[in-house]
Design a protein around this motif. Sequence first.
Motif, PDB file in Angstrom:
ATOM      1  N   ALA A  16      38.536  44.572  39.185  1.00 57.45           N
ATOM      2  CA  ALA A  16      38.793  43.326  38.463  1.00 57.45           C
ATOM      3  C   ALA A  16      38.761  42.124  39.398  1.00 57.45           C
ATOM      4  O   ALA A  16      38.185  41.076  39.068  1.00 57.45           O
ATOM      5  N   THR A  19      34.977  41.881  41.291  1.00 60.80           N
ATOM      6  CA  THR A  19      33.910  41.352  40.441  1.00 60.80           C
ATOM      7  C   THR A  19      34.151  39.900  40.061  1.00 60.80           C
ATOM      8  O   THR A  19      33.216  39.212  39.613  1.00 60.80           O
ATOM      9  N   ALA A  20      35.382  39.409  40.212  1.00 59.82           N
ATOM     10  CA  ALA A  20      35.671  38.007  39.880  1.00 59.82           C
ATOM     11  C   ALA A  20      34.818  37.053  40.705  1.00 59.82           C
ATOM     12  O   ALA A  20      34.383  36.004  40.203  1.00 59.82           O
ATOM     13  N   ALA A  23      31.511  36.673  39.086  1.00 57.46           N
ATOM     14  CA  ALA A  23      31.620  35.844  37.882  1.00 57.46           C
ATOM     15  C   ALA A  23      31.743  34.368  38.242  1.00 57.46           C
ATOM     16  O   ALA A  23      31.169  33.501  37.565  1.00 57.46           O
ATOM     17  N   ARG A  40      39.263  28.362  33.862  1.00 57.58           N
ATOM     18  CA  ARG A  40      39.664  29.763  34.036  1.00 57.58           C
ATOM     19  C   ARG A  40      41.166  29.918  33.805  1.00 57.58           C
ATOM     20  O   ARG A  40      41.610  30.834  33.105  1.00 57.58           O
ATOM     21  N   ALA A 219      30.469  33.665  29.187  1.00 60.43           N
ATOM     22  CA  ALA A 219      30.826  35.063  29.438  1.00 60.43           C
ATOM     23  C   ALA A 219      31.589  35.200  30.753  1.00 60.43           C
ATOM     24  O   ALA A 219      32.565  35.963  30.848  1.00 60.43           O
ATOM     25  N   ALA A 220      31.165  34.443  31.785  1.00 60.30           N
ATOM     26  CA  ALA A 220      31.860  34.487  33.073  1.00 60.30           C
ATOM     27  C   ALA A 220      33.291  33.961  32.937  1.00 60.30           C
ATOM     28  O   ALA A 220      34.232  34.537  33.500  1.00 60.30           O
ATOM     29  N   TYR A 223      35.390  36.563  31.107  1.00 57.81           N
ATOM     30  CA  TYR A 223      35.659  37.708  31.988  1.00 57.81           C
ATOM     31  C   TYR A 223      36.754  37.358  32.996  1.00 57.81           C
ATOM     32  O   TYR A 223      37.676  38.147  33.236  1.00 57.81           O
ATOM     33  N   LEU A 224      36.668  36.167  33.589  1.00 55.11           N
ATOM     34  CA  LEU A 224      37.664  35.763  34.577  1.00 55.11           C
ATOM     35  C   LEU A 224      39.052  35.643  33.957  1.00 55.11           C
ATOM     36  O   LEU A 224      40.043  36.057  34.561  1.00 55.11           O
ATOM     37  N   VAL A 227      39.832  39.670  32.087  1.00 56.32           N
ATOM     38  CA  VAL A 227      39.810  40.857  32.952  1.00 56.32           C
ATOM     39  C   VAL A 227      40.408  40.552  34.333  1.00 56.32           C
ATOM     40  O   VAL A 227      41.373  41.185  34.769  1.00 56.32           O
ATOM     41  N   SER A 228      39.827  39.571  35.027  1.00 56.26           N
ATOM     42  CA  SER A 228      40.221  39.333  36.418  1.00 56.26           C
ATOM     43  C   SER A 228      41.612  38.729  36.547  1.00 56.26           C
ATOM     44  O   SER A 228      42.350  39.067  37.483  1.00 56.26           O
TER      45      SER A 228
END
Length: 341
Positions: A16, A19-20, A23, A40, A219-220, A223-224, A227-228
């Motif tokens: 998590a 991969t941040a 992103a 974010r 999407a980035a 995700y941040l 998930v992150s």
Amino acid sequence: MTSQRDIFLFVALAVAWGTAFGAVEVGLETLPPILFAALRLDGATLLFIAAIAALGHEWRPRTRADWTTIAIAGGLIVGGHYGLMFLGQTYVSSAVAAIVLSLTPIVTPPLALALLPRERLRAPAVVGLGLGLAGVVSIALSGGSLDGQIVGVGLLLGSSLVFAIGSVLTERTRSTLSLLPLQTWAMGVGALMLHALSVVHPAESAAGLGAALTTETTAALAYLAVVSTAGGFLAYFVLLERVGASELSLVNYASPVVAAVVGWALLGETITLATIGGFALIIVGFALCKIDALWKLGAPIVGYGPTRPAAGAARADDVVVDGNVYVAGTDGYGSPVQSAD
């Protein structure tokens, strides 16, 4: 970490957070860095507010210490840290950003020495700090550009220092808030701070935000936030309670590996030998700073330290202290000893 659950959470956390950085790299293609960092935190704050409402946590600050902790955490650990991190990543790859930020556990001890009473800095930690800084210098020089790589590494080093200072200062406060509400307040304060900085920053503007929010950027951001940030901190706090800070700090050196693999496989980034060498120096520096904690974690694995066999396994001439069996004929740490005669 011995249970499958702990190992799974550790790997999930490393993925998590690792991969941040990829992103962030995607979002920076269309969004200005400070505004991107603020957005974010907006998403993550909303998710945390929903979690507080669902769990029924007490969220209102009640003491001066609560507000002090919120100000420090929001201004330094969240706002300052993420603002400098996103700015720095506009100059360097996601892998380099992750590696430089792995310096945080190394710079924290000397800052604690300067800011907290009764803290001591031992010789291995001094050597470890020097090696860690040498690793950062190696990474900074690997790009060879005074207006690029070195500037980015400098901003990321500042992000690491700001986070470490904030962490040390919060140790001096006595907040009555639990972790989830405190984290939510900190994210909200950090988001407001970054939005204000983005408005006054001459190179940033929210005028074209609609056009900047492409499918990839949206999407980035999602995700941040989900998930992150929200998922990552949830896994972090669960592991912090289960395995402790020393063992969990190893995630700082697993997430850069994830970031490097993702950057190479999906973003076409390259990693130089100087960057790999710098990362190796940072890892050695971390090991020296945490040598006592790492020894306590690793000694039982390689057969040193008190053993805890199954019930009934101790022999008649062995010594049992608090459930630990010290085998007769050894020094208590698994090494043979000579008898007095």
